[in-house]
Design a protein around this motif. Sequence first.
Motif: not given
Length: 204
Positions: A26-30, A32-35, A40-41, A113-120
Amino acid sequence: MPDTSPMPIRERTRRLAQTELTSVAQDLFVAQGYDGTTVDQIAAAAGMSKRTFFRYFPSKDDLVIGKYDLFGDRMAEALDARPAEEPVWESLRRVFDITLDYVQDDHQRARNDAMEEIVRSTPQLYARYLEKMERIQQLLIGRVAARLDTRDDDPADPRPGAIVGAAFACMQAARHAWFASDRTEPFGSCLDAAMSTVSVGNAD
């Protein structure tokens, strides 16, 4: 009746590893983005190999959505731990206490909140999110049915589903009210106010 036997050590260890992986990811997604984040990272940041990562999650999507399984299991276990003689509505209110850290801690809330936005905003994730939320409610409905002594031969009893559905609606209403108040009141107080307005009949 729900299984209230202690969780095996191996399963506890697995859940701890899944929780740690989810937090790291989740820290990485926030950041640098999910995609823009690869398995590996995530594995490298968690200090494990890619192969070990796949022991815990079949894919990156499963890692994102898997947190809802962990959350649902925590809620079910919390309900199992409540006193049998406690009114069901009060038990559900106490179960919802595990959500407080997710909304009251600034770092946790920002990440959530950032993860919810990614999911939605990701169709395949959002579809699976809806499935997981249904699973969470079903986990609690079965337990509420047992607390109400719903007969096994009477699956049409609407009370367990109505009670759990109302409780989740109260949690959403409390969250909206808390944000609307600019978070000036503790979230728990908003939750108390929301749940105290609902009469659940024979939920004791």
